[in-house]
Design a protein around this motif. Structure first.
Motif, PDB file in Angstrom:
ATOM      1  N   GLU A 617      -0.747 -15.368  -7.490  1.00  0.00           N
ATOM      2  CA  GLU A 617      -1.153 -14.627  -6.294  1.00  0.00           C
ATOM      3  C   GLU A 617      -0.231 -13.432  -6.041  1.00  0.00           C
ATOM      4  O   GLU A 617      -0.693 -12.315  -5.758  1.00  0.00           O
ATOM      5  N   ASP A 618       1.065 -13.648  -6.162  1.00  0.00           N
ATOM      6  CA  ASP A 618       2.034 -12.559  -5.958  1.00  0.00           C
ATOM      7  C   ASP A 618       1.839 -11.445  -6.979  1.00  0.00           C
ATOM      8  O   ASP A 618       1.922 -10.258  -6.652  1.00  0.00           O
ATOM      9  N   LEU A 619       1.561 -11.847  -8.234  1.00  0.00           N
ATOM     10  CA  LEU A 619       1.420 -10.866  -9.308  1.00  0.00           C
ATOM     11  C   LEU A 619       0.176  -9.994  -9.083  1.00  0.00           C
ATOM     12  O   LEU A 619       0.228  -8.766  -9.264  1.00  0.00           O
ATOM     13  N   VAL A 620      -0.932 -10.602  -8.677  1.00  0.00           N
ATOM     14  CA  VAL A 620      -2.142  -9.826  -8.398  1.00  0.00           C
ATOM     15  C   VAL A 620      -1.890  -8.852  -7.251  1.00  0.00           C
ATOM     16  O   VAL A 620      -2.275  -7.673  -7.326  1.00  0.00           O
ATOM     17  N   ASN A 621      -1.228  -9.306  -6.181  1.00  0.00           N
ATOM     18  CA  ASN A 621      -0.933  -8.411  -5.059  1.00  0.00           C
ATOM     19  C   ASN A 621       0.027  -7.295  -5.466  1.00  0.00           C
ATOM     20  O   ASN A 621      -0.082  -6.164  -4.988  1.00  0.00           O
ATOM     21  N   LYS A 622       0.931  -7.606  -6.391  1.00  0.00           N
ATOM     22  CA  LYS A 622       1.835  -6.570  -6.919  1.00  0.00           C
ATOM     23  C   LYS A 622       1.036  -5.503  -7.655  1.00  0.00           C
ATOM     24  O   LYS A 622       1.267  -4.297  -7.474  1.00  0.00           O
ATOM     25  N   TYR A 623       0.068  -5.947  -8.497  1.00  0.00           N
ATOM     26  CA  TYR A 623      -0.780  -4.997  -9.213  1.00  0.00           C
ATOM     27  C   TYR A 623      -1.559  -4.114  -8.242  1.00  0.00           C
ATOM     28  O   TYR A 623      -1.722  -2.915  -8.459  1.00  0.00           O
ATOM     29  N   ILE A 624      -2.070  -4.724  -7.169  1.00  0.00           N
ATOM     30  CA  ILE A 624      -2.835  -3.968  -6.165  1.00  0.00           C
ATOM     31  C   ILE A 624      -1.961  -2.867  -5.562  1.00  0.00           C
ATOM     32  O   ILE A 624      -2.375  -1.715  -5.414  1.00  0.00           O
ATOM     33  N   LEU A 625      -0.713  -3.227  -5.224  1.00  0.00           N
ATOM     34  CA  LEU A 625       0.190  -2.281  -4.567  1.00  0.00           C
ATOM     35  C   LEU A 625       0.754  -1.229  -5.511  1.00  0.00           C
ATOM     36  O   LEU A 625       1.356  -0.252  -5.055  1.00  0.00           O
ATOM     37  N   HIS A 627      -1.001   0.776  -7.038  1.00  0.00           N
ATOM     38  CA  HIS A 627      -1.810   1.959  -6.749  1.00  0.00           C
ATOM     39  C   HIS A 627      -2.256   2.663  -8.040  1.00  0.00           C
ATOM     40  O   HIS A 627      -2.167   3.873  -8.184  1.00  0.00           O
ATOM     41  N   VAL A 628      -2.763   1.860  -9.028  1.00  0.00           N
ATOM     42  CA  VAL A 628      -3.167   2.450 -10.311  1.00  0.00           C
ATOM     43  C   VAL A 628      -4.636   2.844 -10.262  1.00  0.00           C
ATOM     44  O   VAL A 628      -5.472   2.179  -9.643  1.00  0.00           O
ATOM     45  N   ASP A 629      -4.967   3.942 -10.916  1.00  0.00           N
ATOM     46  CA  ASP A 629      -6.356   4.388 -10.989  1.00  0.00           C
ATOM     47  C   ASP A 629      -7.154   3.497 -11.932  1.00  0.00           C
ATOM     48  O   ASP A 629      -6.622   2.975 -12.925  1.00  0.00           O
ATOM     49  N   VAL A 630      -8.420   3.352 -11.613  1.00  0.00           N
ATOM     50  CA  VAL A 630      -9.346   2.595 -12.461  1.00  0.00           C
ATOM     51  C   VAL A 630     -10.191   3.614 -13.231  1.00  0.00           C
ATOM     52  O   VAL A 630     -10.900   4.420 -12.628  1.00  0.00           O
ATOM     53  N   HIS A 674     -16.720  -1.092  -9.891  1.00  0.00           N
ATOM     54  CA  HIS A 674     -15.298  -1.282  -9.579  1.00  0.00           C
ATOM     55  C   HIS A 674     -14.790  -0.255  -8.586  1.00  0.00           C
ATOM     56  O   HIS A 674     -15.386   0.825  -8.412  1.00  0.00           O
ATOM     57  N   VAL A 675     -13.664  -0.576  -7.940  1.00  0.00           N
ATOM     58  CA  VAL A 675     -12.988   0.360  -7.049  1.00  0.00           C
ATOM     59  C   VAL A 675     -12.400   1.508  -7.873  1.00  0.00           C
ATOM     60  O   VAL A 675     -12.220   1.395  -9.088  1.00  0.00           O
ATOM     61  N   LYS A 676     -12.094   2.613  -7.202  1.00  0.00           N
ATOM     62  CA  LYS A 676     -11.531   3.779  -7.894  1.00  0.00           C
ATOM     63  C   LYS A 676     -10.038   3.619  -8.160  1.00  0.00           C
ATOM     64  O   LYS A 676      -9.488   4.216  -9.087  1.00  0.00           O
ATOM     65  N   ASN A 677      -9.376   2.826  -7.311  1.00  0.00           N
ATOM     66  CA  ASN A 677      -7.936   2.637  -7.426  1.00  0.00           C
ATOM     67  C   ASN A 677      -7.608   1.223  -6.987  1.00  0.00           C
ATOM     68  O   ASN A 677      -8.250   0.687  -6.074  1.00  0.00           O
ATOM     69  N   SER A 678      -6.626   0.594  -7.635  1.00  0.00           N
ATOM     70  CA  SER A 678      -6.308  -0.814  -7.329  1.00  0.00           C
ATOM     71  C   SER A 678      -5.976  -1.039  -5.863  1.00  0.00           C
ATOM     72  O   SER A 678      -6.242  -2.114  -5.308  1.00  0.00           O
ATOM     73  N   SER A 679      -5.406  -0.017  -5.197  1.00  0.00           N
ATOM     74  CA  SER A 679      -5.011  -0.190  -3.796  1.00  0.00           C
ATOM     75  C   SER A 679      -6.209  -0.414  -2.883  1.00  0.00           C
ATOM     76  O   SER A 679      -6.076  -0.978  -1.797  1.00  0.00           O
ATOM     77  N   TYR A 680      -7.434   0.010  -3.331  1.00  0.00           N
ATOM     78  CA  TYR A 680      -8.636  -0.178  -2.524  1.00  0.00           C
ATOM     79  C   TYR A 680      -8.989  -1.665  -2.357  1.00  0.00           C
ATOM     80  O   TYR A 680      -9.760  -2.015  -1.466  1.00  0.00           O
ATOM     81  N   ILE A 681      -8.444  -2.507  -3.238  1.00  0.00           N
ATOM     82  CA  ILE A 681      -8.709  -3.957  -3.119  1.00  0.00           C
ATOM     83  C   ILE A 681      -8.085  -4.504  -1.845  1.00  0.00           C
ATOM     84  O   ILE A 681      -8.600  -5.437  -1.231  1.00  0.00           O
TER      85      ILE A 681
END
Length: 876
Positions: A617-625, A627-630, A674-681
């Motif tokens: 869970e922490d790792l997925v939230n880290k990926y979200i933050l 802020h990488v482009d999709v 998909h979202v445009k950027n991971s932060s949109y999750i």
């Protein structure tokens, strides 16, 4: 002498030289074909092409296809190891024409390959044809130099081929190899006369002209086509001049490894039967696991479990009493890894699954064998030749014995098994149900699919737009009838030339939204699907009558689509996190995403710990933050694989694929939105982790606003618990711990009181023992006793009396508990508690089972308890 590798490659290169597209083997699991358990022929992956439901960029193809024949019409399981040529797993070499060439070229290619490429002697070859197909016979005579007396006409049973009970079919011509007079079975030896091994079928050329439906009706296919199949194992045996497929370089290294493990020399006779079974079964089980099948008690998983447990049992006859199948994987990879890279990629996973399944089975195998021998011993004493279905079911249900394994043991001891009785016993315990398709699922509606293919293919614009002005191409009723006008307030199938609506596929739910004419809301899209060949169609409901020629605007529900996109993108990040925390074996086995949550199935062998769940869970939230482009790319499938893109199990891909890249985190094949950027999750929260089968786990999670909703629900629950327990939230855990401790102390005190009461009751009943046929038996009836209390009373009786058969029953208003136990000396006299309980349980409307020394049952007819207990006297 040619090796298998050389023969396989020679075949594929020959047909490439004849302008055939080399197509990789599909998975053993049929894509989108519920009529088949496993791929059992080379043409399966082309079924929709033969039916005219799908178009490919090529008209000619050649493959070496992985096949499994262990279920349905084509089932070779019983013959495996007993004949030189039957297997569960095999490879089918094939060349295919999709409405391009037909009989003439198929015959020319086959004859040229066998006689010029492989240089097989012409005088060793025979041909059979369908007795109503004179055209094929004439072609053989005019196109080849085969002797006329080597062409044999046979009936529909031998020379009319079909993939199964339904599907493509047509007349066929088979090419056979004659091993010579020394293999003859006698004067009547010959094609169509005997089943001996002198003349072996090596290649079947099927002329696909029809499709057979469930009623047996034959419908001409859109274009006559060709499907040929040559068993690789058989042609290798011919080319390597050996008598059996098991003597080829496909099997001999495995058999030699088994010799090494057992210290026993393999014999090419009945004594070598266990070697051949194991050598065959390690192939099928390894390829099944590599293709995502895991051992279980139903469906494909049960087939795999049958194969594995049969191999383990025959290993035991060779003295292999510890897990050994996993040791053979390296040898299998040496033989087949260069042709099938999935064996190398999934090696560790295959080994672990095999070892875990072997260990589990070996734990119960010895007990099961003892029980089987006890049943067979009772059958001999009773002069009974048939093992009952109930007895076989006890072995299956209690000891995990597949009924086929029991059948093997029974046959070896010259008995037979009541298979129908077993099926009835199984049905009593568990109602067998099949998952029914949604009313909106038309993937198997062939009539509708044929109408679809006549239409212009709908262009999907929904990756960039959520609304689109479009033209209606056609409207159908849900039953597949084409409509000439709009029907009001009724669900219909709507086909348009363009759509922003995503059709359900790849685990992503279909879009919903609205239909507009100008600015007027005239209808709703209530679901969006895809046909078998990927064409998008809408399930729509109009509430205004409009002209079908007018252009309409389709508008996707924006908030719902965005929630779906967040969940779908999160599955890619979750996949990566699972790989990081658990290991590379934790690969995706299935998924589902809608606007509320995501579900992700993956391969793993044990429960996830609290720490592992938190790390994921922490790792997925880290990926979200981060802020990488999709980013999205369309690439040729082979190029996508070369750059490391992950193909998801069970999905069907075309020549080009869509690749979704999330920074340096994830690179996967995916057709979803998909979202445009991971932060949109926004955020990610795991809701649940559970098992969905042996070696298969499932995570359910949510993203975005749903995580806030779930957090509020948990806050409300904590507040409610705090109020009920009358402690602050921080002290809830301690309060529950103290309550559990208090409860445990009370339960211990209760057990002591129950034991004291049981001793008192036993003392009152000791003089009730009576002797029947030399067996001391004590029968006692109680009210309101639990099964645990009956066990305690039984133990006291046995301790005090030394030698006794104890039969106890207890009832309350709605149910009955029965328990039978026998001391060791009586078990040695063939008294069986299990047999007694199976006889008396039905009287009280129940069922049960157990061991010879202890058995129990439940029931639902309390008024029949006395009758059931008294029946024991009659049994004795």
């Amino acid at each position: 002498m040619y090796t298998t590798l050389q023969i396989r490659e020679k075949f594929l290169k020959y047909f490439e030289s004849k302008h055939h597209q080399r197509v990789p083997s599909s998975s053993l699991i049929p894509a989108e074909d519920p009529t088949l358990m496993f791929v059992n022929a080379g043409m399966v992956q082309f079924k929709n092409v033969f039916l005219g439901l799908e178009e490919r960029a090529y008209k000619r193809a050649t493959t070496s296809q992985k096949c499994l024949r262990i279920s349905g019409k084509h089932n070779d399981f019983e013959a495996v190891g007993r004949t030189p040529r039957h297997h569960t797993f095999f490879e089918m070499l094939g060349n295919f024409s999709f409405g391009d060439y037909f009989k003439k070229e198929a015959i020319e290619y086959a004859w040229e390959f066998l006689t010029k490429e492989l240089k097989l002697p012409k005088e060793k070859l025979w041909v059979t044809i369908y007795d109503k197909d004179d055209e094929t016979g004439n072609l053989w005579l005019t196109l080849t130099d085969i002797a006329p007396d080597r062409i044999v006409k046979l009936g529909e049973k031998d020379n009319f081929w079909s993939m199964g009970d339904v599907g493509p079919c047509g007349p066929c011509t088979e090419i056979h190899y004659d091993r010579g007079e020394s293999y003859s079975c006698g004067e009547e030896c010959g094609l169509g006369k005997c089943e001996c091994d002198r003349i072996t079928e090596i290649w079947n050329l099927v002329f696909m002209e029809f499709n057979r439906d469930e009623k047996g009706t034959l419908t001409p296919l859109p274009k006559p086509s060709v499907d040929t199949g040559m068993g690789l194992e058989r042609i290798v045996a011919v080319m390597q001049s050996v008598n059996s497929n098991y003597d080829t370089d496909l099997f001999q290294p495995i058999i030699k490894k088994i010799e090494e493990l057992t210290g026993i020399k393999y014999m090419n006779n009945d004594e070598g039967f266990p070697f051949r079974v194991i050598a065959d079964h390690i192939r099928s089980s390894s390829f099944l696991i590599a293709d995502g099948v895991l051992p279980s008690n139903e469906g494909r998983g049960y087939i795999l479990r049958r194969i594995l447990r049969r191999a383990v049992r025959y290993g035991k006859t060779l003295g292999l009493n510890k897990p050994f199948l996993f040791i053979l994987v390296d040898t299998l990879i040496e033989i087949m890894g260069s042709a099938y890279s999935e064996l190398i990629e999934k090696k560790d996973f295959i080994i672990k699954i095999l070892k875990v399944e072997e260990e589990r089975f070996l734990e119960t195998l010895n007990e099961g064998i003892i029980l089987t021998e006890n049943i067979l011993s009772e059958m001999r004493k009773e002069n009974r030749l048939l093992m009952t279905g109930e007895e076989a079911f006890l072995l299956y249900d209690t000891y995990g014995f597949p009924v086929e394994l029991t059948e093997d043991v029974v046959k070896e001891n010259n008995f037979s098994l009541d298979k129908d009785g077993f099926i009835k016993a199984m049905s009593k315990q568990k109602e067998l149900t099949r998952l029914s398709s949604s009313k909106h699922n038309f993937k198997q509606n062939i009539a509708l699919a044929k109408e679809f293919i006549k239409l212009k293919n709908t262009v999907f614009t929904g990756y960039d737009n959520i609304d689109e002005e479009t033209q209606i191409l056609a409207i159908f009723s849900l039953t597949g009838k084409k409509l000439n006008k709009i029907i009001i307030n009724e669900e219909v199938i709507l086909i348009t030339d363009k759509t922003p609506f995503y059709g359900e596929s790849g685990g992503q739910i279909g879009d919903i939204g609205k239909i507009y004419l100008a600015d007027h809301h005239v209808g709703d899209i209530i679901d969006t699907k895809k046909s078998a060949d990927g064409r998008i169609y809408h399930i729509a409901k109009f509430f205004n009558n409009i002209e079908m020629s007018k252009k309409i605007t389709l508008r996707v529900n924006k908030l719902r689509r965005e929630a779906i996109m967040r969940n779908h993108s999160a599955t890619h990040l979750l996949h990566k996190a699972l790989n990081q925390v658990l290991g590379k074996h934790a690969t995706q086995k299935g998924s589902f995403v809608d606007d509320k949550y995501l579900r992700f199935d993956f391969s793993h062998f044990e429960n996830l710990t609290k720490s592992e769940i938190e790390k994921i869970e922490d790792l997925v939230n880290k990926y979200i933050l981060e802020h990488v482009d999709v980013k999205i790319q369309i690439l040729p499938v082979e190029e996508a694989k070369k750059i490391g893109a992950i193909a998801i199990f069970g999905e069907k891909y075309g020549d080009e694929v869509r690749v979704v890249t999330m920074g340096d985190i994830s690179l996967e094949f995916c057709g979803g939105t998909h979202v445009k950027n991971s932060s949109y999750i926004g955020s990610f929260k795991i809701l649940n982790e559970s098992s969905v089968g042996a070696g298969l786990r499932r995570i359910e999670a949510c993203t975005g606003l749903q995580t806030i909703k779930k957090t509020r629900e948990l806050d409300a629950l904590i507040h409610d618990l705090s109020g009920q327990l009358k402690v602050p939230p921080k002290e809830i855990s301690l309060k529950i711990f103290n309550l559990q401790k208090e409860l445990k102390e009370l339960q211990t005190e209760k057990q002591k009181l129950n034991m004291a009461l049981a001793n008192i009751e036993v003392k009152k009943s000791l003089d009730k023992v009576e002797e029947i046929k030399g067996i001391p038996v004590l029968i006692e009836e109680f009210t309101g006793k639990t099964m645990e209390e009956l066990r305690q009373i039984s133990d006291i009786y046995r301790d005090k009396l030394g030698s006794v058969l104890v039969v106890l029953g207890s009832k309350d208003k709605e149910k009955v508990n029965l328990l039978v136990s026998a001391t060791k000396d009586l078990v040695n006299k063939n008294v069986s508690a299990g047999s007694i309980i199976k006889t008396i349980a039905p009287i009280v409307g129940g069922g049960g089972g157990g061991r010879p020394d202890m058995a129990q049952a439940g029931g639902k007819l309390p008024d029949k308890l006395t009758q059931a207990l008294m029946e024991v006297k009659n049994i004795l």
